[in-house]
Design an enzyme around this catalytic site. Structure first.
Site, PDB file in Angstrom:
ATOM      1  N   ALA A 231      10.576   1.925  -3.888  1.00 11.48           N
ATOM      2  CA  ALA A 231      11.047   2.526  -2.660  1.00 11.48           C
ATOM      3  C   ALA A 231       9.889   3.645  -2.458  1.00 11.48           C
ATOM      4  O   ALA A 231       9.076   3.886  -3.590  1.00 11.48           O
ATOM      5  CB  ALA A 231      12.471   2.928  -2.479  1.00 11.48           C
TER       6      ALA A 231
ATOM      7  N   GLU B  96      15.379   2.361 -11.381  1.00  9.89           N
ATOM      8  CA  GLU B  96      15.834   3.353 -10.720  1.00  9.89           C
ATOM      9  C   GLU B  96      16.732   4.323 -11.585  1.00  9.89           C
ATOM     10  O   GLU B  96      16.822   5.202 -11.455  1.00  9.89           O
ATOM     11  CB  GLU B  96      17.097   2.653  -9.461  1.00  9.89           C
ATOM     12  CG  GLU B  96      16.361   2.153  -8.495  1.00  9.89           C
ATOM     13  CD  GLU B  96      15.805   0.660  -8.602  1.00  9.89           C
ATOM     14  OE1 GLU B  96      15.726   0.146  -7.653  1.00  9.89           O
ATOM     15  OE2 GLU B  96      16.018   0.259  -9.631  1.00  9.89           O
TER      16      GLU B  96
END
Length: 676
Positions: A63, A125
């Protein structure tokens, strides 16, 4: 504005190509372009299948982290990946480089995945204190099984394409130079196959014991962190639920984590590490010096470890010692370390030989004349270091950078014995130097800008996280360590035990406390070596041969496996000193230990900032994360003080009579922060 997504056709195959350098981050424009491409594929009857590929060096590597904390522009990544999977025409992900985080989630949403052998896939993440928030915790277990999903999502380490293929995460491997052609051929092959293999519709089964076994196996690694356990728990809770319910659980936990302090801390360090390499006041296009060969003076623990950094990066090293025995021992340890790495499968025998082939051991100091950078790693004595630099000045070639691996000493004083102080700086490696990531680059008063910039560039080549420090006793890290150690020793006299003080630090998240650290490093380091001169507790321990783990006794007693236990003898020595010094006793609370050993570090950090010894507060945080084991989920001492509240820090210092650093008081009074 031109879209980073290009739509092209090869016959009935629609190709969506992302070109968003440097890593094809899934920012808003990329997501919008992909959504538009999927909609076009749905509306065009002549399109039979879709290939998603990326230009440049990598597939989507995650992202766009700069969007975190800001209003999300549509489509969100969860919306986009669901749209990809819902398309009623096959979608093939063509993966090269790395498919990480959101990139891996995009690949999981595609119906098929083809990758080059050098590609890697991962869900990192967790390293930012969050969990995969676009279906990663749901699709990955369904595609590759629960065991691998736990490994990838809760640990965050990527896996190679070959392993991914074995697990079913990748359907097919392609040639390194023919990925797109093979992806298009694959898309044609599956164009008419129905039903489409949608990850969200698959069922998943797992032995219930897999979760507890995974937790147990990784308990030490996950200690103190919220995100890994949350990830394990989400997968455990949702494997039996339909996908639609599972993603709701995933999303709720994603939001909880991203709003928490730990994720803020881990994201702070992510950006702080990148910021640390920026040197204030130096032009970005400055001409760097060419470093083709490095010299290292001293083949001991530090010299050998420093040498390995350069050898591993393919940079030849000339290592100098005074005696053949010391030289042989040092080079032998280097080889032994490399062979141990090879035994773990992290190097090949050829790579070991290649690294050792770049090493030139010598007893002739004059051999350093050919080096572009010379690093002194001798005994921590100003007289010894001055002597070395005086000799070095006479033989080093013009333009060579001369560096000292000192932990505390004044770089300007060392530079002054040379005729070229502009070429001198400190390169403070941390022990073991071949393992520890931190490098303090110490900028002398006369250090030239190109010397500093070259040192920073070299640090990246040898995969160090470097921070620029000014000249002061102990620089950044060791200077802040001193008040902690002083207060820890005072607390012993006032009623605390080594075990209590160490426990408070370990519970805070440190790998070890002050006295455990002293035992590991050696209680005798810096001791005056006179057993008849006993001025403090440490002197008393050293006089009795209690030098730490290496002697089986220090602040703790150790068994043959080096397992510590509280020492009755140490308790007696502490009692003797309490009586001898007449120190008043009180019940020391855990809170007092935090205030006196950790708040004082923040106070010293504020002085370092005010004096310009660190460029920014986040640099101090980087030093403590990478050099001293400060828990990353607390973001470093200055970030931690921000989250605790600077007014609280000031009050805690004042309670114990400390002089509050003016910068700390000023920020506290204004409701400010060190970071931001």
């Amino acid at each position: 504005m031109t879209s980073p997504i290009t739509i092209s056709h090869q016959g009935e195959i629609l190709i969506l190509t992302s070109d968003n350098p440097p890593v094809n981050a899934l920012g808003a424009a990329v997501r919008q372009g992909l959504q538009a491409g999927i909609r076009e594929a749905a509306a065009d009857e002549s399109v039979k299948a879709v290939v998603i590929t990326c230009a440049g060096r990598t597939f989507f590597a995650g992202a766009d982290i700069t969007e975190f904390g800001k209003p999300m522009q549509e489509p969100s990544l969860p919306t986009l990946v669901d749209a990809i999977e819902a398309l009623d025409k096959p979608v093939v992900a063509a993966i090269h480089g790395t498919a990480l985080g959101g990139g891996c989630e995009v690949a999981l949403a595609c119906h098929y995945r083809i990758a080059v052998p050098s590609a890697k896939l991962g869900l990192p993440e967790v390293k930012l204190g969050i969990l995969p928030g676009a279906g990663g915790t749901q699709r990955l277990p369904r595609v590759a099984g629960v065991a691998l999903a736990l490994e990838m999502a809760a640990k965050g380490d990527p896996i190679p394409a070959g392993k991914a293929q074995e697990a079913g995460l990748v359907d097919r491997l392609a040639g390194e130079n023919s990925l797109l052609d093979e992806a298009v051929a694959f898309a044609r092959e599956v164009a008419d196959q129905r039903p489409l293999p949608r990850a969200s519709t698959r069922s998943v089964e797992a032995d219930p014991t897999v979760f507890e076994q995974f937790r147990k196996a990784n308990a030490k690694r996950f200690r103190g962190f919220e995100a890994p356990e949350t990830i394990v728990s989400v997968i455990e809770q949702t494997i039996a639920k339909p996908y639609a319910e599972g993603v709701q659980v995933e999303r709720a936990n994603f939001m909880k984590l991203i709003m928490g302090t730990q994720s803020a801390a881990q994201r702070h360090i992510f950006f702080a590490e990148r910021k640390a390499s920026k040197i204030d006041g130096i032009a970005e296009d400055i001409q760097l010096r060419d470093i083709r060969r490095v010299g290292v003076i001293g083949a001991g623990t530090m010299g050998g470890g420093i040498s390995m950094n350069f050898l591993s990066a393919g940079i030849p090293v000339t290592i100098v010692e005074m005696a053949q025995e010391a030289l042989d021992r040092g080079t032998g340890v280097i080889r032994k370390n490399y062979e141990a790495t090879a035994a773990k499968g992290r190097m090949t025998a050829e790579q070991v030989d290649g690294a050792m082939g770049l090493l030139r051991p010598t007893l002739d100091f004059d051999d350093l004349a050919e080096c572009d950078l010379v690093i002194e790693a001798v005994y921590e004595s100003m007289d010894v270091k001055k002597d070395v630099f005086g000799r070095l000045d006479k033989i080093a070639k013009p333009g060579a950078i001369l560096a000292s691996n000192t932990s505390y000493l004044n770089i300007d004083e060392i530079a002054a014995v040379t005729s070229r102080p502009q070429d001198v700086l400190g390169l403070h490696f941390f022990s073991p130097a071949n393992v520890m990531k931190l490098l303090e680059i110490v900028r002398g008063a006369k250090t030239a800008d190109d010397v500093l910039a070259t040192a920073m560039a070299v640090s990246k080549k040898i995969r160090k996280v470097a921070v620029v420090a000014g000249v002061c006793h102990g620089f950044i890290g060791n200077r802040m360590l001193m008040p902690r150690q002083v207060e820890a020793n005072k607390l012993l006299l006032e009623g605390a035990s080594p075990e209590q003080i160490d426990r408070v630090h370990v519970e805070f998240g440190m790998p070890m406390g002050p006295f455990q650290m002293a035992d590991l490093a050696g209680v005798d380091i810096g001791w005056h070596r006179d057993p008849n001169r006993i001025d403090n507790i440490r002197d008393a321990l050293c006089a009795e041969g209690r030098w730490g783990q290496k002697k089986g006794a220090g602040f703790y007693d150790y068994d043959e496996k080096r397992t510590p236990s509280p020492s009755p003898r140490v308790a007696a020595i502490i009692d003797e000193f309490r009586a001898k010094t007449g120190t008043p006793q009180h019940a020391v609370t855990d809170e007092e230990i935090v205030e006196r050993t950790l708040y004082t570090m923040v106070n010293e950090g504020a002085k370092i900032l005010a004096e310009g010894m660190a460029q920014r507060a986040s640099d101090i945080d980087v030093v403590w994360i990478y050099g001293y084991g400060w828990p990353v989920y607390r973001g470093g001492p200055m970030f931690w003080a921000d989250t605790e509240g600077l007014a609280k820090t000031v009050a805690g210092l004042e309670k114990h009579g400390f002089e509050v650093a003016p910068l700390l008081r000023e920020k506290a009074e204004k409701g400010g922060k060190f970071n931001g």
